[in-house]
Design an enzyme around this catalytic site. Structure first.
Site, short mmCIF file in Angstrom:
data_model
loop_
_atom_site.label_atom_id
_atom_site.label_comp_id
_atom_site.label_asym_id
_atom_site.label_seq_id
_atom_site.Cartn_x
_atom_site.Cartn_y
_atom_site.Cartn_z
N LYS A 127 -19.23 7.08 -18.88
CA LYS A 127 -17.86 6.93 -19.38
C LYS A 127 -16.88 7.22 -18.25
CE LYS A 127 -14.85 9.60 -21.28
NZ LYS A 127 -13.61 9.02 -20.69
N GLU A 164 -19.12 18.79 -11.20
CA GLU A 164 -18.27 18.80 -10.01
C GLU A 164 -16.84 18.98 -10.50
OE1 GLU A 164 -15.82 18.22 -7.86
OE2 GLU A 164 -16.35 16.32 -6.89
N CYS A 183 -10.54 16.05 -4.72
CA CYS A 183 -10.96 17.42 -4.99
C CYS A 183 -11.25 18.19 -3.71
CB CYS A 183 -12.15 17.44 -5.94
SG CYS A 183 -13.36 16.20 -5.56
N GLU A 192 -5.65 24.27 -8.73
CA GLU A 192 -5.67 22.89 -8.25
C GLU A 192 -4.37 22.19 -8.67
OE1 GLU A 192 -9.20 19.80 -7.64
OE2 GLU A 192 -8.82 20.15 -9.76
P1 NAI Z 1 -10.16 15.62 -17.21
O1 NAI Z 1 -11.16 16.61 -16.78
O2 NAI Z 1 -9.60 15.71 -18.61
O3 NAI Z 1 -10.74 14.12 -17.04
C1 NAI Z 1 -11.93 13.79 -16.38
C2 NAI Z 1 -12.85 13.03 -17.33
O4 NAI Z 1 -13.25 13.89 -18.38
C3 NAI Z 1 -12.23 11.81 -18.00
O5 NAI Z 1 -13.20 10.76 -18.06
C4 NAI Z 1 -11.93 12.32 -19.40
O6 NAI Z 1 -11.91 11.29 -20.37
C5 NAI Z 1 -13.11 13.23 -19.63
N1 NAI Z 1 -12.92 14.23 -20.68
C6 NAI Z 1 -11.78 14.91 -20.98
N2 NAI Z 1 -11.99 15.72 -22.03
C7 NAI Z 1 -13.29 15.58 -22.38
C8 NAI Z 1 -14.11 16.16 -23.41
N3 NAI Z 1 -13.63 17.05 -24.27
N4 NAI Z 1 -15.40 15.77 -23.48
C9 NAI Z 1 -15.91 14.87 -22.62
N5 NAI Z 1 -15.18 14.29 -21.65
C10 NAI Z 1 -13.89 14.65 -21.52
O7 NAI Z 1 -8.99 15.67 -16.17
P2 NAI Z 1 -7.44 15.39 -16.45
O8 NAI Z 1 -6.97 16.17 -17.65
O9 NAI Z 1 -7.23 13.95 -16.50
O10 NAI Z 1 -6.76 16.01 -15.13
C11 NAI Z 1 -6.33 17.35 -15.11
C12 NAI Z 1 -6.66 18.03 -13.82
O11 NAI Z 1 -8.07 18.01 -13.62
C13 NAI Z 1 -6.11 17.40 -12.57
O12 NAI Z 1 -4.79 17.76 -12.35
C14 NAI Z 1 -7.03 17.95 -11.52
O13 NAI Z 1 -6.61 19.24 -11.16
C15 NAI Z 1 -8.36 18.03 -12.23
N6 NAI Z 1 -9.24 16.89 -11.91
C16 NAI Z 1 -10.18 17.04 -10.95
C17 NAI Z 1 -10.97 15.98 -10.58
C18 NAI Z 1 -12.02 16.12 -9.54
O14 NAI Z 1 -12.36 15.15 -8.87
N7 NAI Z 1 -12.61 17.25 -9.39
C19 NAI Z 1 -10.78 14.65 -11.15
C20 NAI Z 1 -9.79 14.60 -12.19
C21 NAI Z 1 -9.04 15.69 -12.53
#
Ligand code: NAI
Ligand code: MG
Length: 496
Positions: free
Chosen positions: A175, A250, A284, A384
């Site tokens: 996903k 990650e 990241c 972050e």
């Molecule tokens: P997020 O962690 O919500 O999104 C990443 C993925 O997780 C997306 O595919 C989302 O649909 C999925 N997701 C979200 N809630 C979920 C759940 N309950 N169960 C399963 N999958 C779920 O990240 P978001 O809210 O878009 O961004 C917030 C912060 O997260 C950013 O500001 C950044 O600091 C961090 N982030 C870090 C990343 C990295 O590469 N380490 C990538 C994206 C965000």
């Protein structure tokens, strides 16, 4: 950008979900590019069914067969490289130079790497450790992998999740982030054309709480692989714990950038600007906190500020644009709010810190931002930001620099800048991170692992190390004595 003809790929069939409508927005204009319907838990169940059905056959394919499919996939992606770059730029707001020069070629190289790596699943040599058995190692696929990817590098993250999984003989349900699904669908279609059997790679789409949780909360998957925020990662870890599911996380980072007093200052200044602004800071491993020896502090700050001011914000399809918008308005607002709170807490903005006015105001743009005067314990230094923001702090010694660099909950990446070989060795040993760069910050290669320490998660993406996540090692011990009465039986019953 061409609109996809469907929003999921289940058992090789491009179709549509039956859940609530989702919008894919170009963050450089605010225009809606595509509306699709999310996959429901029932859709996800079908995808898991498809992966389960396809898994046995694919696990039994020879490494050469799996390698051939991966080679063809690399060629298919090469053939649509420009379409991929355009789609990535449209859905994620990346400057086209970045999509063409980094996202797409990096993804293709990773596919090509795993085409080779599929044929090298190494282990220990067979041996008679006990004297009475021959021990061999089998590296076997784990089964159905449920993967969740983020929106910052949509294609690369889809490739990082998919390739080690399928090269090692697993089937996967992936996903992507609901806001950036387009290039992942293009990847799945290319995989079908490359001859990947139906059901080995399934893609579902939709919001995390609806579609993501149906996937990673399922007791039918053998492993969860997640890249995203720490908060969601911990939530997913709890879901996995309830089922005893294997886990790879990650979770982002807060990379320090350590500048010693013997540095090539020009190299460090350029490195800090490139390392903090890459992908608008939504990386990241981005440089987020520079610890600079006090004797160089003013020169470093003015050098970084000057170079940041020269960075061109602009339309993402313009070849001359250096910096695009954030990937979403939500992310832009999060970044702006964090900088505002830093200022309220006593930090000073040297340059940037604003949402640009004029033609760019329609997009999710934010100026390159340099912050000084923040406390080590403050939010802007500890958490972050995921935006084009660099905080610079002065330090008085190597000890202090390394101690402060390690003084955050994260441990994904770090860099040290010095001309001294012993300082470089010390920094590479003492910085707690999955990657340490010396006199650079950001470059990655397919052959080397990527993954974190501490709050940044565990497990590795890329490289042969990723097979430690996506395979399980089985020890086979074969008796070589042919005896019914084995000596060790004496520990259970009298054999003589
Ligand atoms: P997020 O962690 O919500 O999104 C990443 C993925 O997780 C997306 O595919 C989302 O649909 C999925 N997701 C979200 N809630 C979920 C759940 N309950 N169960 C399963 N999958 C779920 O990240 P978001 O809210 O878009 O961004 C917030 C912060 O997260 C950013 O500001 C950044 O600091 C961090 N982030 C870090 C990343 C990295 O590469 N380490 C990538 C994206 C965000
Ligand atoms: Mg979220």
């Amino acid at each position: 950008m061409q609109r996809p003809a469907g929003s999921h790929v289940i058992a090789g069939v491009l179709g549509s979900g039956t859940g609530p409508e989702q919008q894919v927005v170009d963050p450089s204009t605010g225009d809606t590019l595509w509306t699709y319907r999310a996959d429901t838990p029932e859709d996800v169940e079908r995808a898991i069914d498809a992966a389960t059905a396809a898994g046995t056959g694919w696990a039994g394919a020879t490494p050469a067969e799996r390698s051939t499919v991966c080679q063809r996939l690399a060629a298919e992606l090469e053939g649509i490289a420009e379409d991929l770059a355009q789609a990535e730029t449209a859905q994620a707001g990346k400057p086209i130079r970045l999509s063409r020069g980094f996202d797409v070629p990096g993804s293709i190289d990773n596919v090509a790497f795993f085409a080779g790596a599929a044929r090298r699943l190494d282990g220990m040599a067979a041996a008679e450790w006990s004297g009475t058995h021959t021990s061999t190692i089998r590296r076997e696929p784990v089964g159905v992998v449920g993967s969740i990817a983020p929106w910052n590098y949509p294609l690369q993250m889809a490739v990082w999740k998919t390739l080690p999984a399928i090269a090692a003989g697993n089937a996967i349900v992936l996903k992507p982030a609901e806001s950036t699904p387009v290039t992942t669908l293009m990847l799945a279609e290319a995989a079908s054309r490359a001859g990947l059997p139906d059901g080995v790679l399934n893609v579902v789409n939709g919001p995390g709480p609806l579609t993501g949780e149906a996937l990673v909360g399922s007791p039918r998957i053998a492993m969860t692989s997640f890249t995203g925020s720490t908060a969601v990662g911990r939530h997913i870890a709890a879901l996995a714990a309830a089922n005893g599911t294997r886990l790879h996380l990650e979770l982002g980072g807060k990379a320090p950038f350590v500048v010693f007093d013997d540095v090539d200052l020009d190299a460090a200044v350029r490195g800090a600007v490139a390392g903090s602004l890459i992908n608008a800071g939504q990386d990241c491993t981005a440089a987020t906190r520079a610890y600079v020896h006090r004797s160089l502090f003013d020169d470093f700050v003015s050098g970084v500020a000057d170079l940041m001011r020269s960075v061109r914000l602009g339309p993402t399809r313009d070849e001359d644009t250096d910096l695009g918008p954030l990937a979403s308005f939500r992310q832009r607002d999060k970044v702006a709010a964090m900088v505002e709170r830093a200022v309220r807490d006593g930090a000073k903005v040297v340059t940037g810190g604003r949402i640009p006015a004029g033609a760019l105001a329609v997009g999710a743009y934010y100026e390159p931002t340099l912050v000084v005067g923040a406390d080590q314990g403050s939010e802007i230094v500890q958490d972050e930001v995921f935006g084009p923001v660099l905080a610079v702090l002065p330090v008085d010694s190597d000890d202090e620099a390394l101690a402060l660099a390690n003084d955050v909950p994260y441990g994904l990446a770090a860099s040290a800048w010095t001309r001294g070989v012993f300082r470089a060795q010390r920094a590479s040993r003492e910085l707690v991170a999955g990657t340490v760069w010396i006199n650079d910050h950001i470059p990655i290669v397919s052959e080397m692992p990527h993954g974190g320490a501490k709050g940044s998660g565990y497990g590795k993406d890329m490289s042969a190390y990723s097979f430690d996540e996506y395979t399980q090692v089985k020890h086979v011990a074969s008796d070589i004595t042919g005896l019914a009465r084995k000596e060790w039986h004496d520990t259970v019953f009298r054999t003589r």
